[in-house]
Design a protein around this motif. Structure first.
Motif, mmCIF file in Angstrom:
data_model
loop_
_atom_site.group_PDB
_atom_site.id
_atom_site.type_symbol
_atom_site.label_atom_id
_atom_site.label_comp_id
_atom_site.label_asym_id
_atom_site.label_seq_id
_atom_site.Cartn_x
_atom_site.Cartn_y
_atom_site.Cartn_z
ATOM 1 N N LEU A 32 0.706 -1.239 -0.006
ATOM 2 C CA LEU A 32 -0.055 -0.173 -0.002
ATOM 3 C C LEU A 32 0.840 1.360 0.118
ATOM 4 N N ASP A 33 0.766 2.164 -0.821
ATOM 5 C CA ASP A 33 1.457 3.290 -1.076
ATOM 6 C C ASP A 33 0.532 4.537 -0.825
ATOM 7 N N PRO A 34 0.740 5.115 0.437
ATOM 8 C CA PRO A 34 -0.418 6.208 0.740
ATOM 9 C C PRO A 34 -0.411 7.110 0.048
ATOM 10 N N THR A 35 0.928 7.584 -0.541
ATOM 11 C CA THR A 35 0.924 8.916 -1.322
ATOM 12 C C THR A 35 0.292 8.899 -2.466
ATOM 13 N N THR A 36 0.256 7.642 -3.112
ATOM 14 C CA THR A 36 -0.317 7.558 -4.623
ATOM 15 C C THR A 36 -1.634 6.758 -4.449
ATOM 16 N N ARG A 37 -2.059 6.255 -3.017
ATOM 17 C CA ARG A 37 -3.319 5.790 -2.784
ATOM 18 C C ARG A 37 -3.550 4.542 -3.731
ATOM 19 N N ARG A 38 -2.461 3.653 -3.878
ATOM 20 C CA ARG A 38 -2.219 2.586 -4.542
ATOM 21 C C ARG A 38 -2.051 1.220 -3.924
ATOM 22 N N VAL A 39 -3.002 0.410 -3.965
ATOM 23 C CA VAL A 39 -2.923 -0.932 -3.275
ATOM 24 C C VAL A 39 -2.729 -2.170 -4.231
ATOM 25 N N THR A 40 -1.721 -2.919 -4.046
ATOM 26 C CA THR A 40 -1.381 -4.111 -4.770
ATOM 27 C C THR A 40 -1.118 -5.460 -4.098
ATOM 28 N N GLU A 52 -12.661 1.795 2.858
ATOM 29 C CA GLU A 52 -11.833 0.557 2.795
ATOM 30 C C GLU A 52 -10.343 0.757 2.934
ATOM 31 N N PHE A 53 -9.867 1.872 2.168
ATOM 32 C CA PHE A 53 -8.540 2.270 2.082
ATOM 33 C C PHE A 53 -7.976 2.801 3.631
ATOM 34 N N GLY A 54 -8.850 3.591 4.077
ATOM 35 C CA GLY A 54 -8.411 4.061 5.400
ATOM 36 C C GLY A 54 -8.142 2.740 6.342
ATOM 37 N N LEU A 56 -7.579 -0.376 5.712
ATOM 38 C CA LEU A 56 -6.440 -1.203 5.369
ATOM 39 C C LEU A 56 -5.200 -0.475 5.710
ATOM 40 N N VAL A 57 -5.186 0.848 5.797
ATOM 41 C CA VAL A 57 -3.917 1.674 6.240
ATOM 42 C C VAL A 57 -3.680 1.244 7.553
ATOM 43 N N TYR A 58 -4.915 1.414 8.366
ATOM 44 C CA TYR A 58 -4.863 1.357 9.634
ATOM 45 C C TYR A 58 -4.546 -0.024 10.188
ATOM 46 N N LEU A 59 -4.922 -1.110 9.583
ATOM 47 C CA LEU A 59 -4.566 -2.358 9.717
ATOM 48 C C LEU A 59 -3.176 -2.660 9.420
ATOM 49 N N MET A 60 -2.410 -2.083 8.360
ATOM 50 C CA MET A 60 -1.159 -2.269 7.861
ATOM 51 C C MET A 60 -0.051 -1.615 8.592
ATOM 52 N N ARG A 61 -0.641 -0.611 9.175
ATOM 53 C CA ARG A 61 0.327 -0.058 10.367
ATOM 54 C C ARG A 61 0.371 -0.707 11.572
ATOM 55 N N LYS A 62 -0.372 -1.663 11.740
ATOM 56 C CA LYS A 62 -0.313 -2.468 13.148
ATOM 57 C C LYS A 62 -0.335 -4.112 12.587
ATOM 58 N N PRO A 63 0.690 -4.477 11.875
ATOM 59 C CA PRO A 63 0.578 -5.688 11.487
ATOM 60 C C PRO A 63 0.520 -6.883 12.410
ATOM 61 N N ILE A 92 -14.742 -4.894 7.183
ATOM 62 C CA ILE A 92 -13.833 -6.278 7.192
ATOM 63 C C ILE A 92 -14.138 -7.192 5.988
ATOM 64 N N GLY A 93 -15.400 -7.297 5.840
ATOM 65 C CA GLY A 93 -16.015 -8.394 5.069
ATOM 66 C C GLY A 93 -15.744 -7.879 3.523
ATOM 67 N N TYR A 94 -15.762 -6.435 3.307
ATOM 68 C CA TYR A 94 -15.637 -5.966 1.783
ATOM 69 C C TYR A 94 -14.129 -6.180 1.633
ATOM 70 N N LEU A 95 -13.273 -5.824 2.744
ATOM 71 C CA LEU A 95 -11.701 -5.978 2.444
ATOM 72 C C LEU A 95 -11.182 -7.422 2.048
ATOM 73 N N ARG A 96 -12.003 -8.212 3.004
ATOM 74 C CA ARG A 96 -11.700 -9.756 2.691
ATOM 75 C C ARG A 96 -11.904 -10.075 1.196
ATOM 76 N N ARG A 97 -13.167 -9.760 0.872
ATOM 77 C CA ARG A 97 -13.238 -9.849 -0.601
ATOM 78 C C ARG A 97 -12.578 -9.333 -1.732
ATOM 79 N N LYS A 98 -11.969 -8.349 -1.405
ATOM 80 C CA LYS A 98 -11.011 -7.572 -2.228
ATOM 81 C C LYS A 98 -9.368 -7.783 -2.011
#
Length: 121
Positions: A32-40, A52-54, A56-63, A92-98
């Motif tokens: 996840l690149d917060p500056t370009t708002r790109r998730v791969t 969903e992006f917000g 995911l950012v929070y979850l990824m900052r606290k793996p 969370i369900g939306y994120l899991r599906r993506k």
């Protein structure tokens, strides 16, 4: 307290600067690149809504940390949000599906009775 001491301490903190955060957040094959708002994931672009992006950012900052619904609501949703905590389950369900299901992974897990954890694949 002394106002002059407070000002001196604030200036010292400003001179030191904040510790640098990594520009790109990486958890397993999820990037996840917060500056370009790109998730791969595995080089494939993922399309997320702003919420969903917000989340995911929070979850990824606290793996690998278990985050409760209350913590997620406090840090991702607006302080004026008056809805129930069920909205966290929905997103969370939306994120899991993506981020997980199309890749056959289970990196976003529910910790029963405690909350959610994002781990490397």
């Amino acid at each position: 307290f002394s106002f002059l001491v407070l000002v001196a301490r604030l200036r010292a903190l400003i001179r030191r600067g904040a510790p640098e955060r990594p520009v790109t957040l990486v958890v397993g094959s999820l990037r996840l690149d917060p500056t370009t708002r790109r998730v791969t994931r595995n080089g494939q672009d993922l399309s997320l809504t702003a919420r969903e992006f917000g989340l995911l950012v929070y979850l990824m900052r606290k793996p690998d940390e278990v985050l409760s619904k209350a913590q997620i609501l406090d840090n991702v949703w607006d302080p004026e949000f008056r809805g129930g905590d069920n909205v966290v389950e929905v997103y969370i369900g939306y994120l899991r599906r993506k981020i997980d299901e199309p890749f056959g992974l289970n990196s976003l897990r529910t910790v029963r009775g405690m909350g959610y954890r994002l781990s490397a694949d």
